[in-house]
Enzyme design. Structure first.
Site, PDB file in Angstrom:
ATOM      1  N   ASN A  11      18.607   0.973 -19.988  1.00 21.66           N
ATOM      2  CA  ASN A  11      18.553   0.513 -18.592  1.00 21.66           C
ATOM      3  C   ASN A  11      19.852   0.887 -17.885  1.00 21.66           C
ATOM      4  O   ASN A  11      20.917   0.374 -18.205  1.00 21.66           O
ATOM      5  CB  ASN A  11      18.339  -1.007 -18.594  1.00 21.66           C
ATOM      6  CG  ASN A  11      18.210  -1.589 -17.201  1.00 21.66           C
ATOM      7  OD1 ASN A  11      18.977  -1.262 -16.304  1.00 21.66           O
ATOM      8  ND2 ASN A  11      17.242  -2.466 -17.035  1.00 21.66           N
ATOM      9  N   GLN A  12      19.748   1.798 -16.917  1.00 26.66           N
ATOM     10  CA  GLN A  12      20.951   2.323 -16.267  1.00 26.66           C
ATOM     11  C   GLN A  12      21.707   1.249 -15.495  1.00 26.66           C
ATOM     12  O   GLN A  12      22.934   1.264 -15.419  1.00 26.66           O
ATOM     13  CB  GLN A  12      20.595   3.494 -15.338  1.00 26.66           C
ATOM     14  CG  GLN A  12      21.758   4.400 -14.975  1.00 26.66           C
ATOM     15  CD  GLN A  12      22.562   4.912 -16.173  1.00 26.66           C
ATOM     16  OE1 GLN A  12      21.987   5.317 -17.184  1.00 26.66           O
ATOM     17  NE2 GLN A  12      23.884   4.885 -16.078  1.00 26.66           N
ATOM     18  N   ASP A  71      19.278  -9.183 -24.161  1.00 30.91           N
ATOM     19  CA  ASP A  71      17.931  -9.431 -23.655  1.00 30.91           C
ATOM     20  C   ASP A  71      18.091 -10.447 -22.545  1.00 30.91           C
ATOM     21  O   ASP A  71      18.802 -11.438 -22.705  1.00 30.91           O
ATOM     22  CB  ASP A  71      16.977  -9.940 -24.734  1.00 30.91           C
ATOM     23  CG  ASP A  71      15.531  -9.764 -24.276  1.00 30.91           C
ATOM     24  OD1 ASP A  71      15.189  -8.675 -23.785  1.00 30.91           O
ATOM     25  OD2 ASP A  71      14.738 -10.716 -24.393  1.00 30.91           O
ATOM     26  N   TYR A 155      14.973  -8.100 -10.740  1.00 33.11           N
ATOM     27  CA  TYR A 155      14.573  -9.153  -9.801  1.00 33.11           C
ATOM     28  C   TYR A 155      15.683  -9.528  -8.813  1.00 33.11           C
ATOM     29  O   TYR A 155      15.522 -10.470  -8.035  1.00 33.11           O
ATOM     30  CB  TYR A 155      14.138 -10.406 -10.578  1.00 33.11           C
ATOM     31  CG  TYR A 155      12.902 -10.207 -11.408  1.00 33.11           C
ATOM     32  CD1 TYR A 155      11.634 -10.307 -10.850  1.00 33.11           C
ATOM     33  CD2 TYR A 155      12.996  -9.902 -12.772  1.00 33.11           C
ATOM     34  CE1 TYR A 155      10.490 -10.104 -11.613  1.00 33.11           C
ATOM     35  CE2 TYR A 155      11.863  -9.701 -13.540  1.00 33.11           C
ATOM     36  CZ  TYR A 155      10.608  -9.806 -12.964  1.00 33.11           C
ATOM     37  OH  TYR A 155       9.474  -9.602 -13.710  1.00 33.11           O
ATOM     38  N   HIS A 181      24.525 -13.801 -15.022  1.00 36.65           N
ATOM     39  CA  HIS A 181      24.242 -14.238 -16.390  1.00 36.65           C
ATOM     40  C   HIS A 181      24.873 -13.289 -17.409  1.00 36.65           C
ATOM     41  O   HIS A 181      25.453 -13.722 -18.392  1.00 36.65           O
ATOM     42  CB  HIS A 181      22.729 -14.333 -16.604  1.00 36.65           C
ATOM     43  CG  HIS A 181      21.954 -13.117 -16.175  1.00 36.65           C
ATOM     44  ND1 HIS A 181      22.144 -12.491 -14.964  1.00 36.65           N
ATOM     45  CD2 HIS A 181      20.979 -12.401 -16.812  1.00 36.65           C
ATOM     46  CE1 HIS A 181      21.314 -11.455 -14.868  1.00 36.65           C
ATOM     47  NE2 HIS A 181      20.609 -11.376 -15.976  1.00 36.65           N
ATOM     48  N   ARG A 182      24.794 -11.974 -17.135  1.00 37.93           N
ATOM     49  CA  ARG A 182      25.362 -10.996 -18.064  1.00 37.93           C
ATOM     50  C   ARG A 182      26.891 -11.044 -18.021  1.00 37.93           C
ATOM     51  O   ARG A 182      27.553 -10.957 -19.057  1.00 37.93           O
ATOM     52  CB  ARG A 182      24.840  -9.597 -17.725  1.00 37.93           C
ATOM     53  CG  ARG A 182      25.093  -8.566 -18.822  1.00 37.93           C
ATOM     54  CD  ARG A 182      24.287  -7.290 -18.605  1.00 37.93           C
ATOM     55  NE  ARG A 182      22.860  -7.571 -18.666  1.00 37.93           N
ATOM     56  CZ  ARG A 182      22.049  -7.596 -17.602  1.00 37.93           C
ATOM     57  NH1 ARG A 182      22.504  -7.320 -16.396  1.00 37.93           N
ATOM     58  NH2 ARG A 182      20.772  -7.882 -17.746  1.00 37.93           N
TER      59      ARG A 182
END
Length: 197
Positions: A11-12, A71, A155, A181-182
Site C-alpha cells: 500500500n503506497q 493491519d 477512508y 492510529h498508525r
C-alpha cells in the site's frame, strides 16, 4: 538490535507514512517493492493484531529478514465495528477506496450516531518466526456524510478527526501523522526500541 527492517506492505499510502514516521531510526528500512515479488498471504485473522502477526511472520520467513506488518482499518460503532478487519475489502476482494467508501456511506445513510475509530496493529517478527514486538494505536472520530478533502487514502475522506477538528482528508501528512492510529502505534514501538538500545 537488528540493522535492517522490511515494511511488509504494498500500500503506497502506508509506505509514505512509514517513511515519514520512521525517519531518523538507526535502521536500513526496506519495502516489499525492494524484493522479488512473493505471493501474498491470506489474511484470515479475526482481529487486526492477528492479521498483522500473520503478515509479519509470513514475510519474515519468506524474505529471511526482520519484518514489520501493519493491519488497520475503520471501526464504525453503529455497524458493530464494521468494516473492521474487512476494511480494505469491504466492497469486495479487489475493491477500490472509492467503492469501499461508497458502500460505507450507503450502509450509514439513515444512521444518526456516527462515532467511529481508526485502529492499527503493528507486529515485528524475526525470520525464525519469533515475535519481537506488538503494539496498537487508535484514532477517534466521526463518520462524515460525504467525502471531504483531497489528502490521505482509504477512508480518510470520510473521517472527521475529533483531535484535529477537521477532516482527515483535509489534513497534511504532518498533521495526520501526529494523531493517526498508525502514527501512535509507530511512536509506541519507537519508545520500546529506545528503551532496548
Amino acid at each position: 538490535m537488528f540493522k535492517e527492517l522490511v515494511v511488509a506492505t504494498h500500500n503506497q499510502g502506508k509506505v509514505e507514512e512509514f517513511k515519514t514516521l520512521m525517519q531518523g531510526l538507526p535502521l536500513e528500512i526496506k519495502y516489499l517493492a525492494d524484493f522479488e515479488p512473493v505471493e501474498e498471504p491470506v489474511e484470515n485473522g479475526r482481529t487486526f493484531a492477528a492479521n498483522a502477526r500473520l503478515k509479519a511472520t509470513y514475510y519474515a520467513k519468506k524474505l529471511g529478514k526482520v519484518c514489520i506488518a501493519d493491519d488497520s482499518g475503520l471501526e464504525v460503532q453503529a455497524l458493530d465495528g464494521a468494516p473492521g478487519v474487512r476494511s480494505a475489502r469491504y466492497a469486495g476482494e479487489k475493491a477500490t477506496d472509492e467503492e469501499n467508501n461508497n458502500l460505507l456511506l450507503h450502509n450509514m445513510k439513515f444512521q444518526v450516531k456516527r462515532t467511529c475509530r481508526f485502529r492499527c496493529a503493528l507486529c515485528v517478527v524475526q525470520p525464525d518466526g519469533k515475535v519481537l514486538n506488538e503494539v496498537d494505536g487508535i484514532c477517534e472520530g466521526m463518520l462524515l456524510h460525504a467525502p471531504l478533502g483531497e489528502e490521505g487514502f482509504g477512508y480518510d475522506p470520510l473521517f472527521w478527526s475529533t483531535e484535529l477538528h477537521k477532516g482527515m482528508g483535509e489534513a497534511s501528512m504532518q498533521e495526520k501523522n501526529k494523531i493517526s492510529h498508525r502514527g501512535k502505534a509507530i511512536r509506541k514501538l519507537m519508545a520500546i526500541w529506545g528503551k532496548k538500545k
